[in-house]
Every structure is written in C-alpha cells, then in structure tokens.
Design a protein around this motif. Structure first.
Motif, PDB file in Angstrom:
ATOM      1  N   GLN A   1      -8.848   0.852   9.932  1.00  0.00           N
ATOM      2  CA  GLN A   1      -8.271   1.197   8.559  1.00  0.00           C
ATOM      3  C   GLN A   1      -9.394   1.436   7.559  1.00  0.00           C
ATOM      4  OE1 GLN A   1      -5.396  -1.829   7.854  1.00  0.00           O
ATOM      5  NE2 GLN A   1      -4.095  -0.276   7.212  1.00  0.00           N
TER       6      GLN A   1
ATOM      7  N   GLU B   1     -10.316   2.101   3.356  1.00  0.00           N
ATOM      8  CA  GLU B   1      -9.478   2.315   2.083  1.00  0.00           C
ATOM      9  C   GLU B   1     -10.407   3.183   1.201  1.00  0.00           C
ATOM     10  OE1 GLU B   1      -6.483  -0.770   0.750  1.00  0.00           O
ATOM     11  OE2 GLU B   1      -8.493  -1.986   1.133  1.00  0.00           O
TER      12      GLU B   1
ATOM     13  N   GLY C   1      -6.921   2.137  -2.931  1.00  0.00           N
ATOM     14  CA  GLY C   1      -6.233   1.496  -1.905  1.00  0.00           C
ATOM     15  C   GLY C   1      -5.323   2.326  -1.050  1.00  0.00           C
TER      16      GLY C   1
ATOM     17  N   ASP D   1      -5.121   4.455   2.309  1.00  0.00           N
ATOM     18  CA  ASP D   1      -6.155   4.358   3.425  1.00  0.00           C
ATOM     19  C   ASP D   1      -5.844   5.250   4.574  1.00  0.00           C
ATOM     20  OD1 ASP D   1      -3.459   4.154   5.144  1.00  0.00           O
ATOM     21  OD2 ASP D   1      -3.715   1.922   5.539  1.00  0.00           O
TER      22      ASP D   1
ATOM     23  N   ALA E   1       0.864  -1.065  -0.109  1.00  0.00           N
ATOM     24  CA  ALA E   1      -0.039   0.113   0.009  1.00  0.00           C
ATOM     25  C   ALA E   1       0.792   1.112  -0.189  1.00  0.00           C
ATOM     26  CB  ALA E   1      -0.973   0.047   1.161  1.00  0.00           C
TER      27      ALA E   1
END
Lengths: 360, 533
Positions: free
Chosen positions: A274, A276, A93, A95, A72
C-alpha cells in the motif's frame, strides 16, 4: 390567540437559534479562508508528534488545522463529494487501491513537491502529472504467532501457496474484503499473485483449508489471533492473521512490558504493498499554504517521525527508520503490487465474486 | 411547531434529500429505474428479509425480558434501585465496538456459557438477539417504567376491591394505561434493531447483513451512491410505514390518566410472587448487563498501577495530538449542547402535538419526528457534508455540527418520553385554568410543567446519554481535532498493541462511569418535590 402566541414564540426561538448557528458558521469559515491557516484533511489514522508539527508552524508561519475524516475509504469519498467547496487545502491518505477513484474525479491539482527527487520512482504512480505525491508505504501481510509454531514444531508459512497447504488447515483468519482494507489488500495480493483468472481457484483452496473470515481487523486481531496479547486473553485460537508488516513492532512498542523479541512474525511472501499519497485539493482556498504543507510531508523531519506515529515506512531515501522497525518488522522483499487503474477496473467485480465464493 | 419543523427540515430532510438526489440524479435526470433494478436483486431481498425478522425477534425478546424489570424498577423499593437503574442504561451509550468485545467474553469462545455448558453463540443469530436486548433493555425500563411509576396504584386496588383477580385488575386497569408507553418503547427497540449496524457486524460475522450495513457498504466502500440512495429510500419507506401504524394505535388508546408522584408508588416487595420477580429481574440484569460491563472494567485494570489510565493523560502517546483524557471534556460539552437542543426542539414538538386543536397534519408530524432514528448515520453524515456547506449555513467546520447531529437522534427520545405523559394530562385542567383567566404560558407553567417535569428530566437524561455515546453520525462529520469519547475509543482500537487496547478499555470504562453519573444526578434532581400531589 393561543395559537398565535405559540407560533410567535417558536419562530422567535428559531430565529435566535439560527442566527447563533450561522454566526458560528461564518466565523469559522473566515478562519479557514485566512491565508495564515492551512487545513489538512486526512483519515483517522493520521498522527504526528506535537513538536514536529510545531516546528513546521514556526518555520512557515502557517497554522495547521487537521480534519480527520473517518477511515481511509470514507475520507476519500467525502473529499470527492465536497470537491467543489473542499473542507481543506491538502488531502493526505489516499492509497493505491483508491487512487484512480480520486484522480478520475478530479480531486487534486498538479503540484510538484520540493524533495520529490529523493523519493524512489517505484512509489511515484502519477509521475507525468504530479497530482499526488507519495508520502509513505506499508505492507499488508499474514502475521504469525511465533509461540504456536514453536510449540507445534511447525515452520510458519511464507507464501500465498503455503497457506493452502494441509499443514496450515484451520489456522488463518482474515477480514471481509468488502468492508475492511486489510481484507481487500489480501484479496488484491492474491489476485496479483495468481492472476485475474487464477485467484478464485486459490480462494476455493483456502476455503477448503478452513480460512475464517470476520468483518473487521479489530475482531481478527484482538479476538481470533492467538499471537496478539489481547487475542491470547480472549482465547483466540488462530495463529495466522491478515494484518500489517508493522504489527510486530507495534506489539513490542505498545507492550505493557517491552519483550526482548516480538511475539509475532511476518510471512514475507504474502504481502501486498500500500502506498499512501497526499495532494493539493483542486479548489483549495490556500494553495500557497497547501504547497508548503505537501513539501513538509516530504521533509526528513516528518518522514522520520512517521514510522512510530502511523506505523508506516518513509518513501524518502535516507530517512532513518527506527530500530524497532528494522529489528521486528523488516520491509517485505517482493511485495505484490497492482496498478491503480487495474484495481479501479476490477475491484468491485472481484469483491463481489469473492463474497459469493467465500462467504456464501 | 415552527421551530421543530424548521429544525428537522434544515438539519434532517434537506441533507438527506440532497444525498439521495445526488445518488439518483445523473446529469440532471432522475434515474427512477434504478429502484426496481436494486430491489429485485436476490442479495438485496435477502438483506431485507433478514433485517425485518431479526428486528421483530429482538423486539419481542427485549419486551419479554425488560417489561418485568420496568415493573420492578417502578413499583418495588429495594436498596440500590437508583444506581441499578442508571447502570442498566449504560450499555445504551457504549460504542458497539467495545460492547461487542465485552459481549464475546460472555457468549464467545472461552466465554461464560462456553465454560459452563460448552455453548458458543458467536456468529449465530442468537448473539445478535442477546446483544440487542443488552443494548435496548433500558429503552423499555425507562419509557415504560417512567410512566408506570406515576400511575395511581389505587385504581388497580379499587378494581381488586370490586372483586377482580390480580391478573384481571392488571389487564383491565394498568395495561390499557401503559399501552401507549409499551408501544412507544417497542417501536424504539424495533427501530434500533431494524437499523442495527455494529452489533450485526461484530457478533454476527460477515454472513449477516442488515439494510443499514448494506447502505454503509455501498456509500463508504463501493461508493455506489445510486444503490445507496435506493436502499435509503427503501429503509425510509419501511420505517415510515411502521411509524404511521404506530401513531394510529397509540392515538386510539389515548386516555387521560391519574398521575401521582413516582416516589409514593414504590413499596418494599411483599409476598413470594414479588420477591421471585425481583430476584428474577436482578439475575437477568447481572448476567446480561453487569457481567459484560464488568469484563470491560477488569480489562481496563490489567496493567499494574492503573497503567492504562495513566497513559490516557499522555498527550503525545501516538494516536492523538491531544491527551485521550481530553475526549471526556469534549464529549461532555457536545452532549450538553446536544441535550439543550434536543430538549428545546422535542419539548416544543411534544407540546404542539398534544394541543387539542392540532390538526391531522400536525399529528402526522408525530411519526415524522421518529424518522431520524431510522435513517442511516452515513446517509445523514454525507448529507450534512454536501447540504450544509454554503453560506448562509456553512456549518461544516463548526463545532455545532456534532451536537446538531446528536440532537437529531436525541430529540425523538424527548418527544417519545413526553408524549404519553402530556397526552395523559386531563385537558379539562387546562381548560379550567384558561377559563379562570390564565394565559397560555401560565397554563403551561401551572398545569403541564409540574406534571411533565419528571418526564422532561427523564427525556433530558436519555438525550444526554444518547449524545454521549453517539458514534455513527459523529464520526462522519467534520470536526476539529477533538475526538469524542466513542471516537477516541474506536481510534485506539484500530491499532495493534496492548497499550492501545488497554487505553480503549480504560476510556470505555470512563464513558460508562460518566454516563452512569449523569443519569444518577438526573434521578436525584427529579426528587425535589413538586408538591402538587
């Protein structure tokens, strides 16, 4: 004369090689500016069912090209480095721990995705400008080895505070916060729980209580953790590991023989959330296709496919979650969170302090 | 010369310069002050110190354990020799994530050493050193052994006849001839261990850090490009200095050697000494190399009925859009392309470097060719992204980018393997041919080619193996959704669950077999006699 022949031959070969290479390059470049192709840049964990993607291609008339781009952090950094001439149209992707870096660098252009109304407001961290669209969320939590705690007639820990108690001495393994995203998530979770001033003290207690730090998730989970099937084979002797809330369902789904219950559980009070996001890249070649692709990521079809592919939860209300998830890995009730701006302002300093506090 | 220079300028110097400039230039102004800021930090100095001494120790240990093996593989004939020589090269191409896992089974908790003597080496520097030997054993065996097999044994025998002791004969005759090859091998091992990344991370735990790990961290995690740029330059200078010293020592020792067909020099072992040496080497190979590899194979077979292998053919298993098995085909194609590029570029460079009228500048290029091995993959990868993204060279979305990056790492091997042999060719042979009216092309074909054919094949084998296993640069570079074998393994390993882990082990085993098979084929190829000897 020797010399000349040699140079001539080499230059000739060089020209041939070069023209072959540029030939490759230009045909491909043409392919990507084609308005019928839309390119999704993502990290290596990206996954989708073949038929779901095919459905979208058929319905929209776009062909989707996917560029997985490392983990990431790398994927975001690469996107920032190439933002003037981006590799694709949509990035998926980034986050909440990296969101500010991406937004401050002007990675995305505003686009309000269709279907945003069905997304819980707690996930919409860029509500005013719509530069990014939330797609999924997951929790980084301490996992425990059920067998160990049953055998020792011990309650598994539930909270951050529990982990520092003498009963759990030498049981926890975590990842290096400087090089691993679950490691960083766990540090951020403790910082959210104990505050800017309090977290170093908490880690001093954890260290005194024998926390072990390894460099990456793979080592922690497959080598040190006694709850994963591979960890058991490798002789792992730590029954507590920092991993994900979705790891217990994965243990069931990817087992050789499906067990009736998950071998591992989640300490619900140790979670860090988290979220995304996806966004339309600032200099996207195919903005129209990019917008359609972002809409697709919020579609029910994609949202319901996601859990078993990427082991995350959908953000769209009413998207069904597979039974394995609800059964073996319930969503954390009160996960810790931190505003992206706050993470951006403190992350490097915190990681630095953490490194000298815990590793040295 | 023009092609290798152009190749390295476009695909190495330019991208690296671009990313370094990006880090050190703020609003168009160079920030050279950053350099002193960074290198005076105690943390960074500690990293530098550790990087250097562990590389020195690893190189010494590798030479100690692998030089006897180079002799055994070159001079002794025993059943299974070719297979074993291919197998010892396998570790070199395996992804470090996988090897780390296997290696821990040997030296980690509950490992072999632990069970026998209660010794555990994980998270100690010993684990790092042993793993470095494991990885680099083949470098010494192949580069030194390749030349050793072609040295005429009659020279040493002549010295013996004149009354020299075996040791003295070896020291006076064979050692000087092998010197450049040993130095070349040692240099390669030093480079790999100096820039070690995965091994240090996995086996050393988070407390040990090399320069390479620090560059990766600063670029990939912290995104502090200016610190990363300074560290890249530091690594550059360090590696460059070593290379210059090395080039100088090698050239001083250059001699024309009598080379013979490798097949004619190996003998059945005779006498207690040779048998002891052979069994010593075989024991080392079994304990240090075969055992960890066997652990991998065993783990890949853990599921009933080859379950992990069968899962590899499932195209919708979760992690990929294509079946993981597809990665085998992708890897082979990339590696073939990369080998072709590396051999072309490397052979031309090596030929140019051995020309008698090659000037100082050209010979300095010798050292520069090795630099790609000493520059971090993340720097090269990010450099590719920002440098090769505009017409006429917009390669970011082209498949050729991966083979190019792999060739960058493969070409130095080709040069290194061929130079000692090419330099050993007696120049008078070429002159005689030229005097007799042969064109330069004909001289090359009739004089050099037969002599270097074996070296060329060994070099190609190495380049192929390196490309097959290359991970660092490949994973950074844009590519279609076709993962190579190591990339697929890493992706499978990044998810929990038995089946993912098992598939990763199965793919690693396939990588191992493919690599060993490729090397075996090359070993066979070279035995078609050139008939010159």
């Amino acid at each position: 004369m020797h010399h000349k022949t040699f140079v001539a031959a080499a230059v000739g070969l060089g020209l041939v090689a070069m023209s072959a290479l540029t030939g490759c390059g230009s045909t491909d470049a043409k392919g990507s500016t084609d308005s019928r192709t839309v390119t999704l840049v993502s990290h290596d964990s990206w996954a989708v069912s073949k038929n779901v993607l095919k459905d979208f291609e058929k319905r929209s008339g776009y062909k989707v090209r996917v560029l997985p781009n490392g983990d990431a952090g790398q994927a975001v950094n690469k996107a920032i480095l190439t933002k003037d001439n981006p590799q694709g149209d949509v990035f998926f992707g980034v986050d909440n721990t990296l969101l500010s870096r991406a937004l401050d660098n002007g990675l995305f252009q505003p686009y309000e995705a269709k279907g945003l109304g069905t997304v819980g407001t707690q996930y919409q961290l860029d509500k005013a400008k719509h530069r990014v669209t939330p797609i999924d969320f997951g929790d980084i939590c301490v996992n425990y080895d059920k067998a160990y705690f049953e055998k020792h007639r011990l309650q598994p820990p539930q909270t951050f505070a529990d982990l520092a108690k003498p009963a759990y001495k030498n049981l926890l393994v975590t990842e290096n916060a400087a090089t691993s995203s679950p490691g960083l998530g766990f540090l951020l979770g403790s910082a959210a729980s104990y505050g800017d001033q309090g977290w170093p003290d908490y880690w001093k207690k954890l260290k005194a209580n024998g926390v072990k730090v390894v460099d990456g998730w793979e080592q922690a989970y497959y080598q040190e953790f006694s709850g994963s099937s591979e960890g058991r084979k490798a002789g792992g002797d730590r029954p507590l590991v920092v991993s994900y809330a979705s790891s217990p369902p994965a243990e069931v789904i990817y087992a050789k023989k499906r067990p009736s219950t998950a071998p591992t559980g989640v300490a619900g009070g140790t979670c860090f959330r988290q979220i995304e996001f996806a966004g339309l890249l600032s200099n996207a070649h195919n903005t129209k296709g990019g917008k359609a692709l972002v809409d697709f990521l919020l579609s029910k079809e994609f949202q319901q496919d996601m859990p078993l592919k990427m082991f995350v939860y959908p953000v769209v209300k009413g998207a069904a979650v597979p039974a394995e998830f609800t059964e073996y890995g319930p969503v954390a009730k009160n996960p810790e969170t931190l505003a992206p701006g706050k993470i951006a302002a403190n992350r490097d300093q915190w990681v630095k302090s953490w490194t000298s506090l815990v590793l040295k | 010369m023009a092609l290798p220079v152009a190749f390295f300028a476009v695909f190495f110097a330019w991208p690296v310069a671009a990313i370094v400039a990006r880090g050190l230039k703020v609003d168009g102004v160079w920030q050279f002050g950053r350099m002193t800021d960074v290198v005076t930090q105690p943390d960074i100095r500690h990293v530098l110190w550790f990087t250097t001494w562990q590389a020195l120790a690893s190189t010494a240990l590798t030479l100690l354990l692998a030089l006897p093996a180079a002799y055994v593989f070159a001079r002794l004939d025993f059943p299974g020799r070719q297979l074993l020589r291919a197998v010892v090269t396998v570790p070199f191409v395996l992804p470090t994530v996988v090897v780390g896992t296997a290696f821990l089974a040997l030296v980690g908790r509950g490992g072999l050493l632990d069970e026998l003597w209660g010794v555990r080496l994980d998270t100690t520097v010993w684990a790092i050193l042993l793993a470095h030997v494991f990885f680099n054993y083949a470098v010494v065996v192949r580069t030194v052994g390749g030349l050793w097999a072609q040295l005429d044994p009659r020279q040493e025998q002549a010295a013996r006849m004149l009354g020299a002791s075996p040791l003295r004969a070896w020291r006076k005759v064979t050692l000087p001839a092998l010197g450049p090859a040993v130095a070349a091998a040692a240099l390669m091992v030093f480079l790999f261990t100096f820039t070690s990344f995965g091994v240090v991370q996995i086996l050393g735990g988070p407390t040990f850090s090399t320069l390479e790990v620090e560059i990766y961290r600063q670029t990939s995690e912290v995104f502090d490009l200016s610190t990363a740029a300074v560290l890249t330059l530091v690594q550059f200078v360090a590696v460059g200095a070593i290379l210059v010293v090395h080039a100088w020592t090698v050239r001083r020792r250059e001699t024309a050697l009598r080379l013979v067909d490798a097949a004619s020099t190996a003998r059945r072992p005779r006498g207690g000494g040779q048998w002891a040496l052979l069994s010593g080497v075989l024991t080392t190979v079994v304990l240090l190399i075969l055992l960890p590899l066997a652990v991998l194979v065993r783990r890949s077979l853990d599921a009933p009925g080859l379950g992990y292998y069968r899962a590899l053919t499932d195209s919708d298993g979760g992690t990929f859009l294509v079946a993981p098995l597809h990665a085998v085909w992708t890897s082979l194609q990339y590696a073939a392309a990369a080998t072709a590029i590396a051999v072309l570029v490397g052979a031309l460079a090596a030929a140019a470097l051995t020309r008698r009228d090659a000037g100082r500048l050209v010979r300095g290029f010798d050292a520069l060719l090795m630099l790609p091995l000493g520059v971090s993959a993340v720097t090269v990868g990010f450099g590719f992204l920002i440098a090769l993204d505009k017409p006429p060279l917009d390669l970011r979305q082209s498949w050729i980018l991966v083979p190019l990056a792999q060739a960058l790492v493969g070409a130095p091997f080709v040069v290194r393997t061929m130079l000692p042999v090419l330099r050993a060719v007696d120049g008078r042979l070429r002159e005689a041919a030229a005097v007799l009216g042969a064109s330069p092309w004909r001289v090359w074909r009739e004089v050099d080619l037969p002599l270097v054919r074996r070296a060329l094949l060994v070099a190609a084998g190495f380049a192929f193996a390196v490309s097959l296993g290359e991970f660092g640069a490949t994973v950074f570079i844009a590519r279609p959704d076709n993962p190579t074998l190591p990339v697929a393994v890493a992706r499978l390993l990044s998810r929990p669950g038995d089946l993912n882990y098992g598939q990763a082990m199965a793919l690693s085993t396939i990588l191992m077999v493919v690599c060993a098979a490729a090397l075996l084929v090359l070993e066979r190829l070279r035995t078609d006699r050139t008939g010159e000897f």
